[in-house]
Design a protein around this motif. Structure first.
Motif, PDB file in Angstrom:
ATOM      1  N   ASP A  77      -0.058   8.105   9.853  1.00 46.22           N
ATOM      2  CA  ASP A  77       0.803   7.235   9.050  1.00 46.22           C
ATOM      3  C   ASP A  77       0.252   5.805   9.008  1.00 46.22           C
ATOM      4  O   ASP A  77       0.273   5.158   7.961  1.00 46.22           O
ATOM      5  CB  ASP A  77       2.232   7.219   9.608  1.00 46.22           C
ATOM      6  CG  ASP A  77       2.969   8.532   9.420  1.00 46.22           C
ATOM      7  OD1 ASP A  77       2.617   9.298   8.490  1.00 46.22           O
ATOM      8  OD2 ASP A  77       3.898   8.789  10.210  1.00 46.22           O
ATOM      9  N   PHE A  78      -0.237   5.318  10.142  1.00 46.32           N
ATOM     10  CA  PHE A  78      -0.823   3.977  10.162  1.00 46.32           C
ATOM     11  C   PHE A  78      -2.069   3.922   9.282  1.00 46.32           C
ATOM     12  O   PHE A  78      -2.294   2.953   8.559  1.00 46.32           O
ATOM     13  CB  PHE A  78      -1.169   3.536  11.592  1.00 46.32           C
ATOM     14  CG  PHE A  78       0.004   3.037  12.378  1.00 46.32           C
ATOM     15  CD1 PHE A  78       0.515   1.765  12.167  1.00 46.32           C
ATOM     16  CD2 PHE A  78       0.605   3.821  13.344  1.00 46.32           C
ATOM     17  CE1 PHE A  78       1.599   1.285  12.899  1.00 46.32           C
ATOM     18  CE2 PHE A  78       1.691   3.371  14.083  1.00 46.32           C
ATOM     19  CZ  PHE A  78       2.187   2.097  13.856  1.00 46.32           C
ATOM     20  N   SER A  79      -2.903   4.960   9.336  1.00 45.21           N
ATOM     21  CA  SER A  79      -4.104   4.977   8.496  1.00 45.21           C
ATOM     22  C   SER A  79      -3.739   5.098   7.019  1.00 45.21           C
ATOM     23  O   SER A  79      -4.419   4.526   6.167  1.00 45.21           O
ATOM     24  CB  SER A  79      -5.051   6.101   8.922  1.00 45.21           C
ATOM     25  OG  SER A  79      -5.668   5.753  10.142  1.00 45.21           O
ATOM     26  N   MET A 132      -3.067   1.783   5.910  1.00 50.99           N
ATOM     27  CA  MET A 132      -4.334   1.076   5.689  1.00 50.99           C
ATOM     28  C   MET A 132      -4.941   1.449   4.342  1.00 50.99           C
ATOM     29  O   MET A 132      -5.504   0.603   3.650  1.00 50.99           O
ATOM     30  CB  MET A 132      -5.349   1.385   6.794  1.00 50.99           C
ATOM     31  CG  MET A 132      -5.020   0.828   8.159  1.00 50.99           C
ATOM     32  SD  MET A 132      -4.807  -0.960   8.163  1.00 50.99           S
ATOM     33  CE  MET A 132      -3.029  -1.066   8.093  1.00 50.99           C
ATOM     34  N   ASP A 133      -4.816   2.723   3.955  1.00 50.08           N
ATOM     35  CA  ASP A 133      -5.307   3.152   2.640  1.00 50.08           C
ATOM     36  C   ASP A 133      -4.654   2.306   1.549  1.00 50.08           C
ATOM     37  O   ASP A 133      -5.322   1.817   0.633  1.00 50.08           O
ATOM     38  CB  ASP A 133      -4.983   4.627   2.375  1.00 50.08           C
ATOM     39  CG  ASP A 133      -5.662   5.577   3.344  1.00 50.08           C
ATOM     40  OD1 ASP A 133      -6.613   5.168   4.042  1.00 50.08           O
ATOM     41  OD2 ASP A 133      -5.231   6.747   3.395  1.00 50.08           O
ATOM     42  N   PHE A 134      -3.344   2.151   1.662  1.00 49.45           N
ATOM     43  CA  PHE A 134      -2.603   1.379   0.667  1.00 49.45           C
ATOM     44  C   PHE A 134      -3.006  -0.094   0.712  1.00 49.45           C
ATOM     45  O   PHE A 134      -3.370  -0.683  -0.305  1.00 49.45           O
ATOM     46  CB  PHE A 134      -1.092   1.535   0.903  1.00 49.45           C
ATOM     47  CG  PHE A 134      -0.255   0.708  -0.016  1.00 49.45           C
ATOM     48  CD1 PHE A 134      -0.026   1.121  -1.316  1.00 49.45           C
ATOM     49  CD2 PHE A 134       0.291  -0.486   0.424  1.00 49.45           C
ATOM     50  CE1 PHE A 134       0.743   0.345  -2.176  1.00 49.45           C
ATOM     51  CE2 PHE A 134       1.057  -1.256  -0.427  1.00 49.45           C
ATOM     52  CZ  PHE A 134       1.292  -0.844  -1.733  1.00 49.45           C
ATOM     53  N   LEU A 135      -2.947  -0.703   1.906  1.00 45.69           N
ATOM     54  CA  LEU A 135      -3.234  -2.132   2.025  1.00 45.69           C
ATOM     55  C   LEU A 135      -4.674  -2.483   1.663  1.00 45.69           C
ATOM     56  O   LEU A 135      -4.937  -3.559   1.143  1.00 45.69           O
ATOM     57  CB  LEU A 135      -2.925  -2.608   3.449  1.00 45.69           C
ATOM     58  CG  LEU A 135      -1.448  -2.618   3.830  1.00 45.69           C
ATOM     59  CD1 LEU A 135      -1.292  -2.912   5.314  1.00 45.69           C
ATOM     60  CD2 LEU A 135      -0.671  -3.613   2.989  1.00 45.69           C
ATOM     61  N   ARG A 143      -8.535  -9.261   7.534  1.00 42.99           N
ATOM     62  CA  ARG A 143      -7.438  -9.788   8.340  1.00 42.99           C
ATOM     63  C   ARG A 143      -6.233  -8.852   8.346  1.00 42.99           C
ATOM     64  O   ARG A 143      -5.099  -9.293   8.400  1.00 42.99           O
ATOM     65  CB  ARG A 143      -7.049 -11.170   7.825  1.00 42.99           C
ATOM     66  CG  ARG A 143      -8.200 -12.159   7.906  1.00 42.99           C
ATOM     67  CD  ARG A 143      -7.800 -13.517   7.427  1.00 42.99           C
ATOM     68  NE  ARG A 143      -6.867 -14.086   8.406  1.00 42.99           N
ATOM     69  CZ  ARG A 143      -6.063 -15.103   8.133  1.00 42.99           C
ATOM     70  NH1 ARG A 143      -6.066 -15.667   6.959  1.00 42.99           N
ATOM     71  NH2 ARG A 143      -5.265 -15.571   9.068  1.00 42.99           N
ATOM     72  N   ILE A 144      -6.476  -7.559   8.311  1.00 39.12           N
ATOM     73  CA  ILE A 144      -5.376  -6.593   8.341  1.00 39.12           C
ATOM     74  C   ILE A 144      -5.046  -6.270   9.798  1.00 39.12           C
ATOM     75  O   ILE A 144      -5.922  -5.938  10.582  1.00 39.12           O
ATOM     76  CB  ILE A 144      -5.734  -5.293   7.594  1.00 39.12           C
ATOM     77  CG1 ILE A 144      -5.960  -5.571   6.104  1.00 39.12           C
ATOM     78  CG2 ILE A 144      -4.624  -4.251   7.780  1.00 39.12           C
ATOM     79  CD1 ILE A 144      -6.378  -4.343   5.315  1.00 39.12           C
ATOM     80  N   GLY A 145      -3.772  -6.389  10.129  1.00 36.86           N
ATOM     81  CA  GLY A 145      -3.317  -6.058  11.472  1.00 36.86           C
ATOM     82  C   GLY A 145      -2.141  -5.108  11.403  1.00 36.86           C
ATOM     83  O   GLY A 145      -1.523  -4.931  10.357  1.00 36.86           O
ATOM     84  N   ILE A 146      -1.841  -4.474  12.519  1.00 31.35           N
ATOM     85  CA  ILE A 146      -0.696  -3.578  12.592  1.00 31.35           C
ATOM     86  C   ILE A 146       0.152  -3.924  13.812  1.00 31.35           C
ATOM     87  O   ILE A 146      -0.326  -4.500  14.783  1.00 31.35           O
ATOM     88  CB  ILE A 146      -1.106  -2.091  12.631  1.00 31.35           C
ATOM     89  CG1 ILE A 146      -1.992  -1.780  13.833  1.00 31.35           C
ATOM     90  CG2 ILE A 146      -1.789  -1.698  11.335  1.00 31.35           C
ATOM     91  CD1 ILE A 146      -2.307  -0.293  13.998  1.00 31.35           C
ATOM     92  N   LEU A 147       1.411  -3.536  13.717  1.00 30.42           N
ATOM     93  CA  LEU A 147       2.365  -3.750  14.794  1.00 30.42           C
ATOM     94  C   LEU A 147       3.081  -2.433  15.038  1.00 30.42           C
ATOM     95  O   LEU A 147       3.689  -1.876  14.124  1.00 30.42           O
ATOM     96  CB  LEU A 147       3.377  -4.834  14.385  1.00 30.42           C
ATOM     97  CG  LEU A 147       4.637  -4.978  15.215  1.00 30.42           C
ATOM     98  CD1 LEU A 147       4.306  -5.385  16.648  1.00 30.42           C
ATOM     99  CD2 LEU A 147       5.559  -6.007  14.572  1.00 30.42           C
ATOM    100  N   ARG A 169     -10.806  -0.530   9.812  1.00 32.12           N
ATOM    101  CA  ARG A 169     -10.170  -1.446   8.860  1.00 32.12           C
ATOM    102  C   ARG A 169      -9.088  -2.262   9.537  1.00 32.12           C
ATOM    103  O   ARG A 169      -8.720  -3.331   9.046  1.00 32.12           O
ATOM    104  CB  ARG A 169      -9.577  -0.657   7.688  1.00 32.12           C
ATOM    105  CG  ARG A 169     -10.615   0.106   6.877  1.00 32.12           C
ATOM    106  CD  ARG A 169      -9.980   0.973   5.823  1.00 32.12           C
ATOM    107  NE  ARG A 169      -9.168   2.026   6.449  1.00 32.12           N
ATOM    108  CZ  ARG A 169      -8.453   2.918   5.776  1.00 32.12           C
ATOM    109  NH1 ARG A 169      -8.439   2.896   4.452  1.00 32.12           N
ATOM    110  NH2 ARG A 169      -7.757   3.852   6.405  1.00 32.12           N
ATOM    111  N   ILE A 170      -8.577  -1.788  10.653  1.00 30.32           N
ATOM    112  CA  ILE A 170      -7.536  -2.498  11.399  1.00 30.32           C
ATOM    113  C   ILE A 170      -8.235  -3.537  12.271  1.00 30.32           C
ATOM    114  O   ILE A 170      -8.978  -3.196  13.177  1.00 30.32           O
ATOM    115  CB  ILE A 170      -6.699  -1.522  12.245  1.00 30.32           C
ATOM    116  CG1 ILE A 170      -6.034  -0.479  11.341  1.00 30.32           C
ATOM    117  CG2 ILE A 170      -5.670  -2.284  13.077  1.00 30.32           C
ATOM    118  CD1 ILE A 170      -5.389   0.676  12.087  1.00 30.32           C
ATOM    119  N   LYS A 171      -7.966  -4.807  11.999  1.00 26.01           N
ATOM    120  CA  LYS A 171      -8.674  -5.887  12.689  1.00 26.01           C
ATOM    121  C   LYS A 171      -7.884  -6.467  13.861  1.00 26.01           C
ATOM    122  O   LYS A 171      -8.457  -7.125  14.715  1.00 26.01           O
ATOM    123  CB  LYS A 171      -9.004  -7.016  11.706  1.00 26.01           C
ATOM    124  CG  LYS A 171      -9.743  -6.560  10.461  1.00 26.01           C
ATOM    125  CD  LYS A 171     -11.071  -5.931  10.790  1.00 26.01           C
ATOM    126  CE  LYS A 171     -11.794  -5.570   9.498  1.00 26.01           C
ATOM    127  NZ  LYS A 171     -12.909  -4.712   9.672  1.00 26.01           N
TER     128      LYS A 171
END
Length: 154
Positions: free
Chosen positions: A47-49, A52-55, A65-69, A87-89
């Motif tokens: 789901d997180f990936s 990332m596909d969308f963002l 500068r893409i981050g996740i929480l 892709r998650i920085k």
């Protein structure tokens, strides 16, 4: 889940000027699918990936500068996703323990063995830049649903 604390985090990030995306993990909240209330490290890391596909294809988003929480048990899934997806920085996990590690290795790493380490190492080696680059290039062909309904205060 966005119905829990993530909507508050999203609101605060928006106030700071961040572009944000809050989503329900598969089979929870307003997400569809069956069975309901299923928690799966593999599916929820995916789901997180998918986010990332969308963002990665949004013009407003700086790709560097893409981050996740990840909140609560999903903090472990956020850590797993970040370890697999370059892709998650940046990653924040607001959690009491790493649920993904717990499910894979048992409580207190009771299954912590050479075989478990080999499984983990093979999983990490099988992912990487080539997979994430392909996902980014394939994502514009996906069918995205934008949800206009926002929670009060967002």
């Amino acid at each position: 889940m966005k119905e829990q604390a993530s909507s508050l985090y999203a609101q605060k990030l928006a106030e700071k000027g961040y572009y944000r995306l809050a989503f329900d993990p598969s089979y929870t909240g307003e997400s569809g699918g069956w069975p309901r209330r299923l928690v799966s490290p593999d599916i929820n890391t995916e789901d997180f990936s998918a986010a990332m596909d969308f963002l990665s294809n949004e013009e407003q988003v700086d790709q560097e500068r893409i981050g996740i929480l990840g909140i609560c048990g999903f903090g472990g899934m956020a850590l797993s996703a970040a370890s697999n997806d370059p892709r998650i920085k940046a990653t924040v996990a607001s959690t009491m323990y790493n649920m993904s590690e717990n499910i894979e290795n048992g409580y207190f790493n009771s299954e912590d063995s050479a075989a478990a380490a080999m499984r983990n190492g093979q999983r990490l080696l099988s992912s990487g830049p080539l997979i994430s680059e392909r996902r980014t290039s394939d994502a514009p062909e996906a069918w995205w649903i934008r949800c206009p309904r926002m929670h009060p205060g967002l």
